[in-house]
Design a protein around this motif. Structure first.
Motif, PDB file in Angstrom:
ATOM      1  N   ALA A 220      12.103  91.586  46.130  1.00 26.34           N
ATOM      2  CA  ALA A 220      13.445  92.034  46.541  1.00 26.34           C
ATOM      3  C   ALA A 220      14.233  92.356  45.280  1.00 26.34           C
ATOM      4  O   ALA A 220      14.952  91.510  44.743  1.00 26.34           O
ATOM      5  CB  ALA A 220      14.139  90.947  47.362  1.00 26.34           C
ATOM      6  N   LYS A 221      14.105  93.574  44.811  1.00 29.52           N
ATOM      7  CA  LYS A 221      14.637  93.949  43.505  1.00 29.52           C
ATOM      8  C   LYS A 221      16.157  94.091  43.478  1.00 29.52           C
ATOM      9  O   LYS A 221      16.762  94.147  42.400  1.00 29.52           O
ATOM     10  CB  LYS A 221      13.990  95.260  43.047  1.00 29.52           C
ATOM     11  CG  LYS A 221      12.474  95.195  42.972  1.00 29.52           C
ATOM     12  CD  LYS A 221      11.896  96.496  42.452  1.00 29.52           C
ATOM     13  CE  LYS A 221      10.368  96.467  42.483  1.00 29.52           C
ATOM     14  NZ  LYS A 221       9.841  95.376  41.637  1.00 29.52           N
ATOM     15  N   ASP A 222      16.799  94.150  44.638  1.00 33.64           N
ATOM     16  CA  ASP A 222      18.248  94.353  44.668  1.00 33.64           C
ATOM     17  C   ASP A 222      19.043  93.049  44.618  1.00 33.64           C
ATOM     18  O   ASP A 222      20.278  93.073  44.706  1.00 33.64           O
ATOM     19  CB  ASP A 222      18.647  95.131  45.922  1.00 33.64           C
ATOM     20  CG  ASP A 222      18.099  96.555  45.908  1.00 33.64           C
ATOM     21  OD1 ASP A 222      17.909  97.086  44.800  1.00 33.64           O
ATOM     22  OD2 ASP A 222      17.859  97.112  46.994  1.00 33.64           O
ATOM     23  N   LEU A 223      18.370  91.924  44.491  1.00 36.14           N
ATOM     24  CA  LEU A 223      19.077  90.649  44.444  1.00 36.14           C
ATOM     25  C   LEU A 223      19.776  90.468  43.103  1.00 36.14           C
ATOM     26  O   LEU A 223      19.307  90.925  42.062  1.00 36.14           O
ATOM     27  CB  LEU A 223      18.104  89.495  44.682  1.00 36.14           C
ATOM     28  CG  LEU A 223      17.416  89.453  46.051  1.00 36.14           C
ATOM     29  CD1 LEU A 223      16.461  88.276  46.126  1.00 36.14           C
ATOM     30  CD2 LEU A 223      18.454  89.365  47.172  1.00 36.14           C
ATOM     31  N   THR A 224      20.911  89.778  43.141  1.00 30.04           N
ATOM     32  CA  THR A 224      21.702  89.513  41.943  1.00 30.04           C
ATOM     33  C   THR A 224      21.617  88.040  41.587  1.00 30.04           C
ATOM     34  O   THR A 224      21.704  87.172  42.459  1.00 30.04           O
ATOM     35  CB  THR A 224      23.172  89.895  42.178  1.00 30.04           C
ATOM     36  OG1 THR A 224      23.247  91.282  42.510  1.00 30.04           O
ATOM     37  CG2 THR A 224      24.001  89.622  40.940  1.00 30.04           C
ATOM     38  N   GLU A 225      21.449  87.747  40.296  1.00 34.06           N
ATOM     39  CA  GLU A 225      21.428  86.360  39.847  1.00 34.06           C
ATOM     40  C   GLU A 225      22.833  85.931  39.451  1.00 34.06           C
ATOM     41  O   GLU A 225      23.552  86.668  38.775  1.00 34.06           O
ATOM     42  CB  GLU A 225      20.474  86.198  38.662  1.00 34.06           C
ATOM     43  CG  GLU A 225      20.277  84.748  38.239  1.00 34.06           C
ATOM     44  CD  GLU A 225      19.104  84.575  37.296  1.00 34.06           C
ATOM     45  OE1 GLU A 225      18.925  83.444  36.802  1.00 34.06           O
ATOM     46  OE2 GLU A 225      18.371  85.554  37.058  1.00 34.06           O
ATOM     47  N   GLN A 226      23.215  84.745  39.892  1.00 33.14           N
ATOM     48  CA  GLN A 226      24.537  84.220  39.582  1.00 33.14           C
ATOM     49  C   GLN A 226      24.460  82.701  39.496  1.00 33.14           C
ATOM     50  O   GLN A 226      23.459  82.087  39.869  1.00 33.14           O
ATOM     51  CB  GLN A 226      25.554  84.634  40.653  1.00 33.14           C
ATOM     52  CG  GLN A 226      25.259  84.051  42.032  1.00 33.14           C
ATOM     53  CD  GLN A 226      26.241  84.511  43.089  1.00 33.14           C
ATOM     54  OE1 GLN A 226      26.799  85.591  43.008  1.00 33.14           O
ATOM     55  NE2 GLN A 226      26.457  83.688  44.098  1.00 33.14           N
ATOM     56  N   GLU A 227      25.533  82.091  38.971  1.00 34.90           N
ATOM     57  CA  GLU A 227      25.586  80.640  38.874  1.00 34.90           C
ATOM     58  C   GLU A 227      26.163  80.054  40.157  1.00 34.90           C
ATOM     59  O   GLU A 227      27.148  80.567  40.701  1.00 34.90           O
ATOM     60  CB  GLU A 227      26.436  80.218  37.680  1.00 34.90           C
ATOM     61  CG  GLU A 227      25.744  80.392  36.341  1.00 34.90           C
ATOM     62  CD  GLU A 227      24.488  79.547  36.210  1.00 34.90           C
ATOM     63  OE1 GLU A 227      24.578  78.311  36.413  1.00 34.90           O
ATOM     64  OE2 GLU A 227      23.421  80.116  35.913  1.00 34.90           O
ATOM     65  N   GLY A 228      25.543  78.972  40.626  1.00 36.26           N
ATOM     66  CA  GLY A 228      26.005  78.299  41.827  1.00 36.26           C
ATOM     67  C   GLY A 228      26.070  76.808  41.604  1.00 36.26           C
ATOM     68  O   GLY A 228      25.951  76.329  40.474  1.00 36.26           O
ATOM     69  N   PRO A 229      26.224  76.033  42.661  1.00 31.32           N
ATOM     70  CA  PRO A 229      26.383  74.582  42.528  1.00 31.32           C
ATOM     71  C   PRO A 229      25.152  73.873  41.979  1.00 31.32           C
ATOM     72  O   PRO A 229      25.263  72.761  41.471  1.00 31.32           O
ATOM     73  CB  PRO A 229      26.689  74.130  43.957  1.00 31.32           C
ATOM     74  CG  PRO A 229      26.138  75.217  44.830  1.00 31.32           C
ATOM     75  CD  PRO A 229      26.319  76.482  44.053  1.00 31.32           C
ATOM     76  N   PHE A 230      23.974  74.507  42.079  1.00 30.64           N
ATOM     77  CA  PHE A 230      22.746  73.890  41.574  1.00 30.64           C
ATOM     78  C   PHE A 230      22.182  74.637  40.367  1.00 30.64           C
ATOM     79  O   PHE A 230      21.029  74.451  39.999  1.00 30.64           O
ATOM     80  CB  PHE A 230      21.694  73.830  42.689  1.00 30.64           C
ATOM     81  CG  PHE A 230      22.165  73.115  43.916  1.00 30.64           C
ATOM     82  CD1 PHE A 230      22.323  71.738  43.927  1.00 30.64           C
ATOM     83  CD2 PHE A 230      22.479  73.818  45.077  1.00 30.64           C
ATOM     84  CE1 PHE A 230      22.776  71.072  45.052  1.00 30.64           C
ATOM     85  CE2 PHE A 230      22.927  73.168  46.219  1.00 30.64           C
ATOM     86  CZ  PHE A 230      23.074  71.793  46.201  1.00 30.64           C
TER      87      PHE A 230
END
Length: 215
Positions: free
Chosen positions: A104-114
């Protein structure tokens, strides 16, 4: 058919006593079964002990005769949880993220609670579907959570799922397991043999932990 089971405390009395003496070293989980953690009421599924929340519908996900994960339904949203065996020396999340983004190449990486997580849309039957991937590396285990539906963007639902994950206990066990092998799960009655009955004092309008199966 959905069956209702008795809730059981996850520790024996002597284990609960040890938990009272040793305070958790972290504020929240998910917890390893061998580390000090709050003695809360949980649903014991073997490899996972899940917080009891009567607003959530918990279902076992099975492949053949093996229970490989759970699906938590809440407010038109789902949280899928799967615990995998991991090496002692390193975690799996970085590797799993790479595999997910390869599909799934359209996913964005971001910071979350974990820590880092992936969000975006994936192709699914009926059209694109919003998803959120959360990964937590533990001692010799990895917990993957996948949120879909309103919970990917609705703050209240998202927080409810995050709080749920923070109180999960992972039971890795001492048995040798292959890398990324699912940690075995079971239905509650496979250990206790007890099924709830409509006895005196049971409120039929108050929901308890509901465990059904998805295959």
């Amino acid at each position: 058919m959905t069956k209702v089971f008795r809730r059981r405390r996850r520790e024996q009395p002597e284990q609960a006593f040890e938990q009272e003496r040793a305070a958790p070293v972290r504020e929240t989980g998910p917890w390893d079964a061998d580390e000090p953690h709050p003695d809360n009421d949980r649903i014991d599924l073997g490899g996972l002990r899940l917080p009891h929340n009567p607003d959530f519908d918990v279902r076992l996900a099975s492949v053949g005769d093996q229970h490989v994960g759970v699906v938590v339904l809440y407010q038109e949203s789902t949280l899928q949880l799967q615990a995998l065996a991991a090496p002692r020396s390193s975690g799996l999340w970085d590797e799993v993220k790479t595999k997910i983004r390869g599909q799934a190449k359209d996913l964005t990486e971001q910071e979350g609670p974990f820590g880092s997580e992936l969000t975006g849309e994936i192709k699914a039957e009926g059209g694109p579907r919003s998803v959120r991937y959360l990964g937590i590396d533990g001692p010799r285990w990895f917990l993957l959570g996948v949120v879909s539906g309103k919970g990917t963007h609705d703050e209240a639902i998202s927080e409810a799922f995050v709080d749920f994950i923070k109180d999960v206990v992972v039971v890795r066990g001492d048995e040798p397991m292959a890398r990324e092998e699912p940690i075995p799960l079971r239905r509650p009655n496979e250990q206790t043999g007890e099924v709830a009955d409509q006895g005196p004092g049971l409120n039929p309008f108050k929901r308890g932990p509901e465990i059904s199966e998805i295959r």
